[in-house]
Design an enzyme around this catalytic site. Structure first.
Site, PDB file in Angstrom:
ATOM      1  N   SER A 142       0.854  -1.204   0.000  1.00 51.68           N
ATOM      2  CA  SER A 142       0.000   0.000   0.000  1.00 51.68           C
ATOM      3  C   SER A 142       0.886   1.249   0.000  1.00 51.68           C
ATOM      4  O   SER A 142       2.102   1.156   0.206  1.00 51.68           O
ATOM      5  CB  SER A 142      -0.878   0.004   1.247  1.00 51.68           C
ATOM      6  OG  SER A 142      -0.061   0.212   2.397  1.00 51.68           O
TER       7      SER A 142
ATOM      8  N   ASP B 150      -1.383  -1.729  -3.920  1.00 53.58           N
ATOM      9  CA  ASP B 150      -2.720  -1.761  -3.334  1.00 53.58           C
ATOM     10  C   ASP B 150      -3.220  -0.315  -3.142  1.00 53.58           C
ATOM     11  O   ASP B 150      -2.500   0.526  -2.582  1.00 53.58           O
ATOM     12  CB  ASP B 150      -2.610  -2.465  -1.970  1.00 53.58           C
ATOM     13  CG  ASP B 150      -3.947  -2.815  -1.367  1.00 53.58           C
ATOM     14  OD1 ASP B 150      -4.919  -2.978  -2.118  1.00 53.58           O
ATOM     15  OD2 ASP B 150      -3.999  -2.947  -0.120  1.00 53.58           O
TER      16      ASP B 150
HETATM   17  P1  13P Z   1      -8.636  -6.245   5.601  1.00 55.21           P
HETATM   18  O1  13P Z   1      -8.481  -5.000   6.422  1.00 55.21           O
HETATM   19  O2  13P Z   1      -9.977  -6.863   5.784  1.00 55.21           O
HETATM   20  O3  13P Z   1      -7.527  -7.228   5.829  1.00 55.21           O
HETATM   21  O4  13P Z   1      -8.556  -5.801   4.040  1.00 55.21           O
HETATM   22  C1  13P Z   1      -7.318  -5.604   3.420  1.00 55.21           C
HETATM   23  C2  13P Z   1      -7.457  -4.967   2.082  1.00 55.21           C
HETATM   24  O5  13P Z   1      -8.510  -4.859   1.503  1.00 55.21           O
HETATM   25  C3  13P Z   1      -6.219  -4.491   1.453  1.00 55.21           C
HETATM   26  O6  13P Z   1      -6.468  -3.799   0.271  1.00 55.21           O
HETATM   27  O1  G3H Z   2      -6.653  -1.763   2.313  1.00 51.11           O
HETATM   28  C1  G3H Z   2      -5.767  -1.333   3.010  1.00 51.11           C
HETATM   29  C2  G3H Z   2      -4.664  -2.182   3.498  1.00 51.11           C
HETATM   30  O2  G3H Z   2      -5.049  -2.896   4.636  1.00 51.11           O
HETATM   31  C3  G3H Z   2      -3.432  -1.373   3.698  1.00 51.11           C
HETATM   32  O3  G3H Z   2      -3.522  -0.609   4.840  1.00 51.11           O
HETATM   33  O4  G3H Z   2      -2.846   1.691   4.197  1.00 51.11           O
HETATM   34  O5  G3H Z   2      -2.661   0.873   6.560  1.00 51.11           O
HETATM   35  O6  G3H Z   2      -1.098   0.016   4.792  1.00 51.11           O
HETATM   36  P1  G3H Z   2      -2.469   0.586   5.118  1.00 51.11           P
HETATM   37 ZN    ZN Z   3      -8.317  -2.735   0.263  1.00 50.49          ZN
END
Ligand code: 13P
Ligand code: G3H
Ligand code: ZN
Length: 330
Positions: A56, A94
């Site tokens: 992310s 992500d």
């Molecule tokens: P969770 O917070 O349910 O693990 O989802 C993670 C996610 O969607 C990352 O993009």
């Molecule tokens: O969808 C989000 C993921 O869980 C990543 O979370 O932005 O805290 O790294 P983060």
């Molecule tokens: Zn997500």
């Protein structure tokens, strides 16, 4: 410019085609640390599963973008060292929130990116996703886009309320953007607190959340037969990990996730990528809290990160084999 193919990574195209046809889903696990990366690779190799390792914007800020990219390259080498001759590992961005971020990742060796314009007005979401697709496809990088908004508050991903995906929009959106997969909103959300207790029903002392909107999923499948669908926010928030955290000094109240049977059901449909991050955080935290309680004199990070890594690996294997069904698919 680095091409992911030179790093031994793969994009999602073939992987998703096989997953949709085979009625299983590919795990997409977030990683921020070396221990998470190692646990993901060990689990994927042991179960002979393809895997998506996702980063992310928050992970890039925490760990450094170049380090994470080299870790993914290292993951391929590590998988081979563990005996997997032809690992299928995707390095995925992500929740990319701009063209520039997606381009930066593509240019540094990512094999897949998500452009998340789900909070934008429809036409702006289309235009942004198309711009990313046009750039990414020149390098055979696959693109995930999102329609519909998930609720949940995290470092970089936040929305107060969810808005389910409108099935009537999916054909227009996927055709005009050219995206390779589509993340949809059918009742999942980010984080460890997906539902309030008031939204749940008490069954045998357990809070059972409302079911996902499978009717919307099936309508989308009818409109886009065989098109790869993605579910974000799919942690199950295992009660044993939450209880361990609370037993050893933590304070997690009303943590509720998506029941695994529902993810199992979704995996059999066009849902071919299931995102899990919070369950890894819980597994790591539970193991570390327990370890500190049992060994108060320990201060070498290897002493507590080793059981944390083991616990995450166990969780990843469980998801692959018992929930998503992506084992033995290499
Ligand atoms: P969770 O917070 O349910 O693990 O989802 C993670 C996610 O969607 C990352 O993009
Ligand atoms: O969808 C989000 C993921 O869980 C990543 O979370 O932005 O805290 O790294 P983060
Ligand atoms: Zn997500």
């Amino acid at each position: 410019m680095v091409n992911y193919k030179d790093l031994g990574l793969v994009n999602t195209r073939e992987m998703f085609k096989r997953a949709v046809a085979g009625g299983y889903a590919i795990p997409a696990f977030n990683f921020n640390t070396m221990e998470q990366m190692q646990a993901i690779v060990m689990a994927a190799v042991e179960t002979k599963s393809p895997v998506i390792m996702q980063v992310s914007k928050g992970a890039r800020n925490y760990a450094n973008a170049s380090i994470l990219r080299y870790m993914a390259e290292g993951a391929v080498a590590y998988a081979k060292e563990l005996g997997c001759e032809h690992p299928e590992i995707v390095l995925h961005l992500d929740h990319g929130d701009s063209f520039e971020l997606c381009k930066d990742c593509i240019d540094m060796g990512f094999s897949s990116v998500m452009i998340d314009g789900s909070h934008l007005p429809y036409e702006e979401n289309v235009a942004l996703a198309k711009k990313v697709v046009d750039y990414a496809h020149q390098f055979d990088v696959t693109v995930e886009a999102e329609l519909g908004v998930l609720a949940g508050v995290e470092d970089e991903v936040s929305a107060a309320e969810s808005h389910y995906t409108k099935p009537e929009e999916v054909i227009d959106f996927s055709t005009r953007t050219g995206c390779d997969s589509l993340a949809i909103s059918i009742g999942t959300s980010h984080g460890a607190h997906k539902f309030t207790p008031e939204q749940c029903t008490l069954v045998n002392g357990v809070l059972v959340p409302p079911p996902l909107a499978f009717d919307i999923l099936h309508e989308i499948e009818k409109k886009l037969p065989g098109f790869p669908i993605v579910l974000h926010g799919s942690s199950s928030v295992p009660m044993d990990e939450v209880n361990t955290i609370n037993k050893f000094g933590g304070h997690l109240e009303a943590a509720i996730g998506i029941p695994e049977e529902q993810l199992r059901e979704a995996s059999k449909s066009a849902v071919c990528k299931i995102n899990i991050d919070s369950d890894s955080r819980l597994a790591m935290t539970a193991a570390i809290r327990k370890h500190f309680d049992e060994y108060p004199s320990h201060f070498d990070p290897r002493q507590y990160l080793k059981p944390a890594r083991e616990n995450m690996k166990k969780m990843y294997i469980h998801k692959i084999v018992e929930v998503l069904g992506s084992n033995d698919k290499l």
